[in-house]
Design a protein around this motif. Structure first.
Motif, PDB file in Angstrom:
ATOM      1  N   SER A 283       0.169   8.100   1.340  1.00  0.00           N
ATOM      2  CA  SER A 283       0.570   9.729   0.796  1.00  0.00           C
ATOM      3  C   SER A 283       1.583  10.354   1.774  1.00  0.00           C
ATOM      4  CB  SER A 283      -0.840  10.470   0.942  1.00  0.00           C
ATOM      5  OG  SER A 283      -1.156  10.700   2.054  1.00  0.00           O
ATOM      6  N   LYS A 284       2.077  11.202   1.353  1.00  0.00           N
ATOM      7  CA  LYS A 284       3.087  12.055   2.241  1.00  0.00           C
ATOM      8  C   LYS A 284       2.482  12.428   3.556  1.00  0.00           C
ATOM      9  CE  LYS A 284       6.506  15.779   1.942  1.00  0.00           C
ATOM     10  NZ  LYS A 284       7.547  16.600   1.721  1.00  0.00           N
TER      11      LYS A 284
ATOM     12  N   GLN B 132       2.290   9.421   5.636  1.00  0.00           N
ATOM     13  CA  GLN B 132       3.661   9.058   6.052  1.00  0.00           C
ATOM     14  C   GLN B 132       3.985   9.769   7.412  1.00  0.00           C
ATOM     15  OE1 GLN B 132       6.028   9.189   2.802  1.00  0.00           O
ATOM     16  NE2 GLN B 132       5.595   7.335   1.939  1.00  0.00           N
TER      17      GLN B 132
ATOM     18  N   ILE C 232       0.935  -1.227  -0.025  1.00  0.00           N
ATOM     19  CA  ILE C 232      -0.013  -0.209  -0.275  1.00  0.00           C
ATOM     20  C   ILE C 232       0.784   1.140  -0.029  1.00  0.00           C
ATOM     21  CG2 ILE C 232      -1.803   1.415   1.168  1.00  0.00           C
ATOM     22  CD1 ILE C 232      -2.564  -1.236   2.497  1.00  0.00           C
ATOM     23  N   LYS C 233       0.591   2.065  -0.791  1.00  0.00           N
ATOM     24  CA  LYS C 233       1.405   3.455  -1.108  1.00  0.00           C
ATOM     25  C   LYS C 233       0.790   4.400  -0.172  1.00  0.00           C
ATOM     26  CE  LYS C 233       3.975   5.266  -4.188  1.00  0.00           C
ATOM     27  NZ  LYS C 233       5.382   5.107  -4.111  1.00  0.00           N
TER      28      LYS C 233
END
Length: 194
Positions: free
Chosen positions: A5-6, A9, A2-3
């Motif tokens: 978002s900034k 994070q 899973i990516k």
């Protein structure tokens, strides 16, 4: 995978940092404080244990200490029996010295004064009073030299002071006889010390 978002994070990093800070704070203020308290408690326990062991050792020595006290009390009573009483010390000194003089040839004491009683004496802080008797006598030089030595040996708590020897002052046919005066300092027992 899973990516994130900034922003997610950053939030996850902040949560991880906050979690680590909370765990460190709990560790520091909770566990470390309790460990320090536990260490102090152990030290106090050791101190109390040592004190208790020392007290138990003294308690075991109680009968030994009581026996020592009894022996020393008996010794003190025997020594006090040789001291001048606070009542009628004049009669006492005559009763002590006359039998002693009768065993000595060539020495005569013909004058005893009433005692001068004082709290201050030979030894500072001594729990007894001191009686000073002024005595006068006659005798031969060698005889009263032995007399004084024997007197202080027979009565170890008596002290001879202010000895004055005068030649030719004795109205006697014997020119070798000398007159002497001296102070005899004696500790006194009183009703307070018994």
């Amino acid at each position: 995978m899973i990516k994130l978002s900034k922003q997610q994070q950053e939030r996850m990093g902040a949560i991880a940092f906050a979690t680590a800070a909370i765990i460190a704070g709990l560790w520091w203020f909770g566990v470390m404080a309790k460990q320090a308290e536990l260490l102090r408690t152990r030290e106090n326990t050791q101190t109390v244990t040592k004190t208790l062991k020392d007290a138990e050792a003294e308690m075991r020595r109680g009968s030994e200490i009581a026996a020592q006290l009894e022996v020393r009390s008996d010794l003190l009573a025997k020594r006090e029996a040789t001291l001048a009483p606070d009542r009628d010390a004049y009669a006492w000194i005559i009763g002590e010295i006359n039998p002693f003089i009768q065993t000595r040839k060539g020495v005569n004491i013909y004058s005893y004064s009433q005692p001068d009683v004082s709290d201050v004496g030979i030894i500072g802080g001594f729990p007894y009073k001191w009686a000073t008797f002024h005595l006068k006598g006659t005798g031969y030089y060698y005889e009263f030299g032995r007399f004084f030595a024997d007197l202080e040996n027979a009565f170890p708590y008596f002290r001879v002071q202010n000895l004055t020897i005068t030649a030719g002052a004795v109205a006697s046919t014997d020119a070798e006889k000398l007159a002497y005066t001296f102070d005899l300092v004696v500790p006194m027992t009183s009703s307070d010390t018994k």
